[in-house]
Scaffold this active site. Structure first.
Site, PDB file in Angstrom:
ATOM      1  N   HIS A 100     -38.113  24.366 -43.314  1.00  0.00           N
ATOM      2  CA  HIS A 100     -37.134  25.445 -43.474  1.00  0.00           C
ATOM      3  C   HIS A 100     -37.500  26.621 -42.587  1.00  0.00           C
ATOM      4  O   HIS A 100     -38.676  26.909 -42.380  1.00  0.00           O
ATOM      5  CB  HIS A 100     -37.023  25.893 -44.936  1.00  0.00           C
ATOM      6  CG  HIS A 100     -38.350  26.220 -45.573  1.00  0.00           C
ATOM      7  ND1 HIS A 100     -39.201  25.251 -46.058  1.00  0.00           N
ATOM      8  CD2 HIS A 100     -38.971  27.402 -45.788  1.00  0.00           C
ATOM      9  CE1 HIS A 100     -40.278  25.823 -46.553  1.00  0.00           C
ATOM     10  NE2 HIS A 100     -40.174  27.129 -46.387  1.00  0.00           N
ATOM     11  N   HIS A 102     -37.248  30.627 -42.246  1.00  0.00           N
ATOM     12  CA  HIS A 102     -36.990  31.885 -42.964  1.00  0.00           C
ATOM     13  C   HIS A 102     -36.274  32.847 -42.020  1.00  0.00           C
ATOM     14  O   HIS A 102     -36.739  33.079 -40.899  1.00  0.00           O
ATOM     15  CB  HIS A 102     -38.298  32.561 -43.373  1.00  0.00           C
ATOM     16  CG  HIS A 102     -39.076  31.851 -44.444  1.00  0.00           C
ATOM     17  ND1 HIS A 102     -38.985  32.188 -45.774  1.00  0.00           N
ATOM     18  CD2 HIS A 102     -39.951  30.822 -44.375  1.00  0.00           C
ATOM     19  CE1 HIS A 102     -39.786  31.398 -46.485  1.00  0.00           C
ATOM     20  NE2 HIS A 102     -40.393  30.566 -45.664  1.00  0.00           N
TER      21      HIS A 102
END
Ligand code: 5GP
Ligand code: ZN
Length: 139
Positions: A100, A102
């Site tokens: 992922h 951020h």
């Protein structure tokens, strides 16, 4: 989809995520414990642990969504800038083993630092050492 992966559960709609954007291969949703208002996570829809585990197309899909969303987030929360970063592996602070990115809105008066603050002080490496490292990465 991976059993016991919280992000796969969000992608599958099994648990609520505050989704802010979606494409064929990527999803973006608000971080449940935001470091600033608008802190968003952009993930591949397929379960991959590390950045290098994604295909080139998935990795492009993730960064395309980051690229599209960053100005929208900035406008929505009236931010001045962003820190865009990946904890890629547990030793780098990755807690959720589903890759992922951020996207963290930053404000002129926030207390945060630059990405340089996360990995300690700069090293004093000689030109030879830098040459050797560059050589081993490039070959
Ligand atoms: P990491 O440390 O793995 O780079 O970051 C994982 C992020 O996922 C953390 O910022 C954490 O707040 C967020 N997070 C953990 N569990 C959930 C969840 O169930 N929902 C959402 N939206 N974010 C989560
Ligand atoms: Zn997953």
């Amino acid at each position: 989809m991976s059993e016991d992966c919280i992000f796969c559960a969000i992608i599958a709609g099994e648990i609520t995520g505050r989704t802010v954007a979606e494409t064929d291969d990527a999803l973006a949703f608000l971080d449940a414990n935001p470091l600033s208002p608008g802190h968003t996570l952009v993930v591949p829809k397929a379960h991959h642990t590390r950045v290098a585990d994604m295909s080139a197309a998935e990795s492009r899909a993730v960064f395309d969504l980051v690229h599209e969303l960053a100005p929208r987030i900035e406008e929505a929360v009236d931010a001045d800038a962003h820190t865009i970063a990946v904890n890629d592996g547990p030793e780098a602070g990755q807690e959720v083993p589903h890759a992922h990115v951020h996207v963290i809105p930053r404000f002129a008066d926030d207390d945060g630092g630059p990405i340089h603050a996360v990995a300690g002080s700069p090293l004093e490496l000689s030109d030879e050492e830098l040459d050797e490292i560059a050589e081993s990465i490039s070959t």
